[in-house]
Design a protein around this motif. Structure first.
Motif, PDB file in Angstrom:
ATOM      1  N   LYS A 109       0.733  -1.518  -0.089  1.00  0.00           N
ATOM      2  CA  LYS A 109      -0.015  -0.178   0.070  1.00  0.00           C
ATOM      3  C   LYS A 109       0.686   1.250  -0.207  1.00  0.00           C
ATOM      4  O   LYS A 109       0.338   2.460  -0.478  1.00  0.00           O
ATOM      5  CB  LYS A 109      -1.247   0.473   1.146  1.00  0.00           C
ATOM      6  CG  LYS A 109      -2.455  -1.047   1.121  1.00  0.00           C
ATOM      7  CD  LYS A 109      -2.178  -1.617   0.982  1.00  0.00           C
ATOM      8  CE  LYS A 109      -2.419  -2.648   0.027  1.00  0.00           C
ATOM      9  NZ  LYS A 109      -2.780  -4.314  -0.472  1.00  0.00           N
ATOM     10  N   GLY A 112      -0.268 -14.023 -13.693  1.00  0.00           N
ATOM     11  CA  GLY A 112      -1.736 -14.334 -11.880  1.00  0.00           C
ATOM     12  C   GLY A 112      -2.451 -13.227 -12.056  1.00  0.00           C
ATOM     13  O   GLY A 112      -1.144 -12.222 -11.696  1.00  0.00           O
ATOM     14  N   VAL A 145      -4.795 -10.273  -7.223  1.00  0.00           N
ATOM     15  CA  VAL A 145      -4.767  -9.281  -6.806  1.00  0.00           C
ATOM     16  C   VAL A 145      -3.495  -8.585  -6.288  1.00  0.00           C
ATOM     17  O   VAL A 145      -2.953  -7.585  -7.250  1.00  0.00           O
ATOM     18  CB  VAL A 145      -4.899  -9.259  -4.920  1.00  0.00           C
ATOM     19  CG1 VAL A 145      -5.842  -7.958  -4.205  1.00  0.00           C
ATOM     20  CG2 VAL A 145      -5.679 -10.783  -4.509  1.00  0.00           C
ATOM     21  N   ILE A 146      -2.131  -9.428  -6.057  1.00  0.00           N
ATOM     22  CA  ILE A 146      -1.178  -9.986  -5.708  1.00  0.00           C
ATOM     23  C   ILE A 146      -0.448  -8.751  -7.187  1.00  0.00           C
ATOM     24  O   ILE A 146       0.092  -7.517  -7.237  1.00  0.00           O
ATOM     25  CB  ILE A 146      -0.287  -9.917  -5.457  1.00  0.00           C
ATOM     26  CG1 ILE A 146       0.005 -10.504  -4.081  1.00  0.00           C
ATOM     27  CG2 ILE A 146       1.921 -10.328  -6.060  1.00  0.00           C
ATOM     28  CD1 ILE A 146       0.971 -11.638  -3.066  1.00  0.00           C
ATOM     29  N   ILE A 180      -0.779 -12.189 -17.574  1.00  0.00           N
ATOM     30  CA  ILE A 180      -1.056 -13.605 -18.128  1.00  0.00           C
ATOM     31  C   ILE A 180      -2.055 -13.852 -17.421  1.00  0.00           C
ATOM     32  O   ILE A 180      -1.367 -14.175 -16.091  1.00  0.00           O
ATOM     33  CB  ILE A 180      -0.452 -14.268 -18.557  1.00  0.00           C
ATOM     34  CG1 ILE A 180       1.201 -13.718 -19.191  1.00  0.00           C
ATOM     35  CG2 ILE A 180      -0.180 -15.323 -19.452  1.00  0.00           C
ATOM     36  CD1 ILE A 180       2.394 -14.040 -20.063  1.00  0.00           C
ATOM     37  N   GLU A 181      -2.849 -13.795 -17.527  1.00  0.00           N
ATOM     38  CA  GLU A 181      -4.611 -14.551 -16.240  1.00  0.00           C
ATOM     39  C   GLU A 181      -5.120 -16.588 -17.070  1.00  0.00           C
ATOM     40  O   GLU A 181      -4.496 -16.413 -18.660  1.00  0.00           O
ATOM     41  CB  GLU A 181      -4.805 -14.247 -15.804  1.00  0.00           C
ATOM     42  CG  GLU A 181      -6.434 -14.535 -15.359  1.00  0.00           C
ATOM     43  CD  GLU A 181      -5.803 -15.432 -14.386  1.00  0.00           C
ATOM     44  OE1 GLU A 181      -5.467 -14.722 -13.567  1.00  0.00           O
ATOM     45  OE2 GLU A 181      -6.553 -16.574 -13.644  1.00  0.00           O
ATOM     46  N   TYR A 182      -5.023 -17.086 -16.438  1.00  0.00           N
ATOM     47  CA  TYR A 182      -5.376 -18.643 -16.474  1.00  0.00           C
ATOM     48  C   TYR A 182      -6.308 -18.593 -17.294  1.00  0.00           C
ATOM     49  O   TYR A 182      -7.328 -19.500 -18.536  1.00  0.00           O
ATOM     50  CB  TYR A 182      -4.717 -19.909 -15.543  1.00  0.00           C
ATOM     51  CG  TYR A 182      -4.839 -21.422 -16.046  1.00  0.00           C
ATOM     52  CD1 TYR A 182      -4.038 -21.991 -17.275  1.00  0.00           C
ATOM     53  CD2 TYR A 182      -5.743 -21.834 -15.315  1.00  0.00           C
ATOM     54  CE1 TYR A 182      -4.939 -22.780 -17.606  1.00  0.00           C
ATOM     55  CE2 TYR A 182      -6.605 -22.736 -15.797  1.00  0.00           C
ATOM     56  CZ  TYR A 182      -5.867 -23.390 -16.597  1.00  0.00           C
ATOM     57  OH  TYR A 182      -6.504 -25.169 -16.909  1.00  0.00           O
ATOM     58  N   MET A 183      -7.377 -17.837 -16.210  1.00  0.00           N
ATOM     59  CA  MET A 183      -8.854 -18.007 -16.504  1.00  0.00           C
ATOM     60  C   MET A 183      -9.321 -16.920 -17.315  1.00  0.00           C
ATOM     61  O   MET A 183      -8.268 -16.525 -18.060  1.00  0.00           O
ATOM     62  CB  MET A 183      -9.365 -18.077 -15.413  1.00  0.00           C
ATOM     63  CG  MET A 183      -9.237 -18.481 -13.843  1.00  0.00           C
ATOM     64  SD  MET A 183      -9.482 -20.238 -13.941  1.00  0.00           S
ATOM     65  CE  MET A 183     -11.483 -20.007 -13.258  1.00  0.00           C
ATOM     66  N   LEU A 187      -6.380 -13.155   4.142  1.00  0.00           N
ATOM     67  CA  LEU A 187      -6.513 -11.729   3.931  1.00  0.00           C
ATOM     68  C   LEU A 187      -6.094 -11.891   6.094  1.00  0.00           C
ATOM     69  O   LEU A 187      -6.687 -12.280   6.276  1.00  0.00           O
ATOM     70  CB  LEU A 187      -8.085 -11.776   3.877  1.00  0.00           C
ATOM     71  CG  LEU A 187      -8.233 -12.005   2.256  1.00  0.00           C
ATOM     72  CD1 LEU A 187      -9.448 -11.753   2.519  1.00  0.00           C
ATOM     73  CD2 LEU A 187      -7.505 -10.797   1.811  1.00  0.00           C
ATOM     74  N   VAL A 243      -9.068  -4.826  -3.754  1.00  0.00           N
ATOM     75  CA  VAL A 243      -8.208  -5.011  -4.084  1.00  0.00           C
ATOM     76  C   VAL A 243      -7.271  -3.782  -4.446  1.00  0.00           C
ATOM     77  O   VAL A 243      -8.544  -2.675  -5.015  1.00  0.00           O
ATOM     78  CB  VAL A 243      -8.268  -5.256  -6.106  1.00  0.00           C
ATOM     79  CG1 VAL A 243      -6.800  -5.479  -6.077  1.00  0.00           C
ATOM     80  CG2 VAL A 243      -8.996  -6.702  -6.068  1.00  0.00           C
TER      81      VAL A 243
HETATM   82  P1  NAD Z   1      -4.676 -15.376  -6.079  1.00  0.00           P
HETATM   83  O1  NAD Z   1      -5.257 -16.552  -5.817  1.00  0.00           O
HETATM   84  O2  NAD Z   1      -5.370 -13.271  -5.587  1.00  0.00           O
HETATM   85  O3  NAD Z   1      -4.320 -14.866  -7.355  1.00  0.00           O
HETATM   86  C1  NAD Z   1      -3.793 -15.375  -7.905  1.00  0.00           C
HETATM   87  C2  NAD Z   1      -4.117 -15.143  -9.901  1.00  0.00           C
HETATM   88  O4  NAD Z   1      -3.581 -16.115 -11.087  1.00  0.00           O
HETATM   89  C3  NAD Z   1      -6.194 -16.053 -10.499  1.00  0.00           C
HETATM   90  O5  NAD Z   1      -6.305 -15.056 -10.840  1.00  0.00           O
HETATM   91  C4  NAD Z   1      -5.261 -17.355 -11.257  1.00  0.00           C
HETATM   92  O6  NAD Z   1      -6.265 -17.611 -11.893  1.00  0.00           O
HETATM   93  C5  NAD Z   1      -4.413 -16.715 -11.742  1.00  0.00           C
HETATM   94  N1  NAD Z   1      -3.112 -18.162 -12.091  1.00  0.00           N
HETATM   95  C6  NAD Z   1      -3.247 -19.486 -11.312  1.00  0.00           C
HETATM   96  N2  NAD Z   1      -2.459 -20.607 -12.144  1.00  0.00           N
HETATM   97  C7  NAD Z   1      -1.834 -19.860 -13.502  1.00  0.00           C
HETATM   98  C8  NAD Z   1      -0.963 -20.103 -14.440  1.00  0.00           C
HETATM   99  N3  NAD Z   1      -0.862 -20.951 -14.009  1.00  0.00           N
HETATM  100  N4  NAD Z   1      -0.940 -19.210 -15.292  1.00  0.00           N
HETATM  101  C9  NAD Z   1      -1.375 -18.051 -15.233  1.00  0.00           C
HETATM  102  N5  NAD Z   1      -2.612 -17.445 -14.370  1.00  0.00           N
HETATM  103  C10 NAD Z   1      -2.856 -18.643 -12.971  1.00  0.00           C
HETATM  104  O7  NAD Z   1      -3.144 -15.345  -5.308  1.00  0.00           O
HETATM  105  P2  NAD Z   1      -2.128 -14.171  -5.618  1.00  0.00           P
HETATM  106  O8  NAD Z   1      -2.270 -12.042  -6.348  1.00  0.00           O
HETATM  107  O9  NAD Z   1      -0.373 -14.440  -5.782  1.00  0.00           O
HETATM  108  O10 NAD Z   1      -1.944 -13.492  -4.186  1.00  0.00           O
HETATM  109  C11 NAD Z   1      -2.075 -14.648  -3.008  1.00  0.00           C
HETATM  110  C12 NAD Z   1      -2.594 -13.823  -2.267  1.00  0.00           C
HETATM  111  O11 NAD Z   1      -2.300 -12.643  -1.137  1.00  0.00           O
HETATM  112  C13 NAD Z   1      -4.024 -13.828  -2.776  1.00  0.00           C
HETATM  113  O12 NAD Z   1      -5.455 -15.627  -0.901  1.00  0.00           O
HETATM  114  C14 NAD Z   1      -4.809 -12.683  -2.229  1.00  0.00           C
HETATM  115  O13 NAD Z   1      -6.076 -13.104  -0.467  1.00  0.00           O
HETATM  116  C15 NAD Z   1      -3.458 -12.527  -1.245  1.00  0.00           C
HETATM  117  N6  NAD Z   1      -3.604 -10.767  -1.394  1.00  0.00           N
HETATM  118  C16 NAD Z   1      -4.587 -10.098  -0.838  1.00  0.00           C
HETATM  119  C17 NAD Z   1      -4.691  -8.000  -0.781  1.00  0.00           C
HETATM  120  C18 NAD Z   1      -5.393  -8.166  -0.595  1.00  0.00           C
HETATM  121  O14 NAD Z   1      -6.336  -8.098   0.228  1.00  0.00           O
HETATM  122  N7  NAD Z   1      -5.335  -6.397  -1.124  1.00  0.00           N
HETATM  123  C19 NAD Z   1      -3.440  -7.719  -1.332  1.00  0.00           C
HETATM  124  C20 NAD Z   1      -2.423  -8.790  -2.062  1.00  0.00           C
HETATM  125  C21 NAD Z   1      -2.072 -10.618  -1.567  1.00  0.00           C
END
Ligand code: NAD
Ligand code: FAD
Length: 468
Positions: free
Chosen positions: A51, A182, A185-186, A204-207, A321, A352
């Motif tokens: 943040k 991915g 959020v991050i 790049i997002e898998y979904m 979280l 987010v």
């Molecule tokens: P995430 O679960 O939020 O996102 C991971 C993303 O990667 C998903 O969209 C998923 O579909 C994608 N993904 C998975 N496998 C993939 C692949 N092989 N190729 C491409 N995309 C792929 O995880 P994150 O962003 O790494 O964050 C980790 C954790 O940290 C989360 O659970 C989150 O709750 C927490 N976090 C929270 C905040 C917040 O509250 N603002 C901020 C940062 C992190």
């Protein structure tokens, strides 16, 4: 040997909050942290530093893109000094982590710095950095060891070019092209930091959509706005390989149609989720079992299979979280004290911290449809608010989902300025099982972004929004 009513392993938001609540309830409490600073992932390499960088990069971006429309003229160049931003971020982190040390002292909690590992179900060995070790005994033990970044089996995180969020929070240079694997959020928060500072950013997002666990309307709106800001998105792409040379990373993937595509960047941020962390904890010596996903298994009281050992936060099932970990910390402390606490996991909000922010609580439309719930929806655009026009933050909306028969609010989903703070109103309303009409009849200060919540509620109760 020192003995305690409760020993907490891990000082993240789960662990330190559990320790404070135990101490408040009169229990002799110890906390064990392997790093020199308290606060865990959240304070050291998570919520707070991310943040801080989001805020710094937001100021810079505003200066180069929005100041002019506000009539602010800058003579000379506006420069982003990453080194200073990172130094400020570290300062913010240091202030926060020392604040936790203060709270431990204030509550008379004994802090042990070292790696904690079970000797048996009531004894913990603490291995210190200087090679010495110490053993303590505790009637109750709370495991709060958190999580670590996960990766894909074929990706080697060299932490120089192929990095996790931890390295992304301390880069020495602004990337030219950051490829983010991915779109969660991050990826989006840190992607936006570097986009604002001038990097090209490709996600790049898998979904088939970013932030895929949130309501689909939020994914669509956020992607639209971030795309306008210049972030490139490649959804439905399956990463197949990551190769590094000294200064370049090459990422290969299969696109939507299954055709191979290639991305070249100077940094690759891997943000595909996090995994529970129990390395070196010696759980087997206490007899504590793990789930197939590596989470410490707990029952509804967050108790492990050993009656006096509890686990909370990222190391157990559920959303990863900070505020979920905190609720669980309080829950376990009160359970140990013989109270009967309660957590409604449906009402843990998700946020987010991009700009516009995204925030949600309760059920998504997709979940309501799948459960066959008869619901109605009310929506209000941020751009129709006087407050949004005054600040220039016109992207986003508030959407309220309510039961079609009873009008009870079932889910609230928002994109827009300061919605991270607005979501608290929705949580409060839902805790008290408010109807959309209840929210619609409450006075909301004018002009505020919160008026969008009232207007969305008016829309949900009978299509009677006043300003659209
Ligand atoms: P995430 O679960 O939020 O996102 C991971 C993303 O990667 C998903 O969209 C998923 O579909 C994608 N993904 C998975 N496998 C993939 C692949 N092989 N190729 C491409 N995309 C792929 O995880 P994150 O962003 O790494 O964050 C980790 C954790 O940290 C989360 O659970 C989150 O709750 C927490 N976090 C929270 C905040 C917040 O509250 N603002 C901020 C940062 C992190
Ligand atoms: P952690 O915070 O991970 O703490 C666990 C602690 O246990 C660590 O300090 C670790 O060193 C210690 N430990 C582990 N094993 C041992 C051992 N054997 N002995 C002694 N100590 C040990 N969440 C939000 O709600 N909002 C956000 O804005 C947000 N932003 C994030 C941004 C990033 C970049 C990341 C990575 C995460 C973010 N999160 C956010 C998630 C949040 O950080 C975690 O959900 C939260 O920190 C979990 O708390 P915890 O107490 O379970 O574990």
């Amino acid at each position: 040997m020192s003995t305690y009513d409760v020993a907490v392993i891990g000082s993240g938001p789960g662990g330190y909050v559990a320790a404070i609540r135990c101490a408040q309830l009169g229990m002799k409490t110890a906390i064990i942290e392997k790093y020199n600073t308290l606060g865990g992932t959240c304070l050291n390499v998570g919520c707070i530093p991310s943040k801080a960088l989001l805020d710094s990069s937001h100021h810079y971006h505003d200066a180069i893109t929005h100041f002019e429309e506000h009539g602010i003229e800058i003579s000379g160049d506006v420069k982003a000094n990453l080194e200073k931003m990172i130094a400020r971020k570290q300062n913010v982190v240091d202030t926060n982590t020392s604040g936790i040390q203060y709270l431990m002292d204030k509550n008379k909690i004994t802090v042990y710095n070292g790696v904690g590992s079970f000797k048996d179900a009531t004894h913990i060995n603490i291995a210190k950095a200087d090679g010495k070790s110490e053993e303590i005994e505790a009637k109750n033990i709370i495991i709060a060891t958190g999580s670590k970044p996960s990766t894909l089996p074929f990706i080697k995180l060299d932490k120089k070019r192929v990095i996790t969020s931890t390295e992304a929070l301390s880069l020495k240079e602004i990337p030219k092209h950051m490829v983010v694997i991915g779109g969660g959020v991050i990826g989006l928060e840190l992607g936006q930091v570097y986009k604002r500072l001038g990097a090209e950013v490709s996600v790049i997002e898998y979904m088939d959509r970013i932030i895929p666990t949130m309501d689909a309307s939020l994914s669509k709106e956020l992607q639209k706005v971030l795309k306008k800001q210049g972030v490139k998105f490649y959804t439905k792409h399956k990463v197949t390989g990551v190769k590094t040379s000294a200064k370049e990373v090459t990422i290969t993937a299969d696109d939507k149609k299954g055709n191979p595509v290639e991305f070249k960047g100077d940094y690759c941020l891997v943000s595909v989720g996090r995994k529970p962390y129990t390395d070196g904890l010696g759980l087997e010596k206490a007899g504590v079992t793990l789930s197939e996903r590596g989470q410490v298994e707990v029952n509804a009281h967050l108790r492990t299979n050993i009656a006096t050992i509890y686990a909370i936060g990222d190391v157990v099932k559920g959303a990863m979280l900070a505020h979920k970990a905190e609720e669980e910390g309080v829950f376990v402390a009160e359970t140990i004290a013989g109270q009967k606490p309660h957590i409604d996991y449906n009402l843990i909000p998700g946020v987010v911290y991009t700009w516009p922010e995204v925030a949600a609580v309760g059920k998504t439309e997709e979940e309501l449809k799948e459960a066959g719930v008869n619901y109605k929806s009310g929506q209000f655009s941020m751009r129709a608010l006087g407050r949004s026009r005054a600040s220039g933050d016109i992207d986003g909306f508030v959407k309220i989902l309510a039961d079609a028969t009873t009008d009870e609010v079932l889910g609230v989903h928002m994109v827009g300025a300061r919605v991270a703070d607005l979501i608290a109103e929705a949580v409060t309303a839902m805790e008290f099982r408010a109807s959309a009409e209840d929210i619609a009849r409450m006075s909301h200060a004018h002009p505020t972004y919160a008026e969008a919540v009232k207007e969305a509620a008016l829309d949900a109760t009978g299509k009677r929004a006043l300003h659209s």
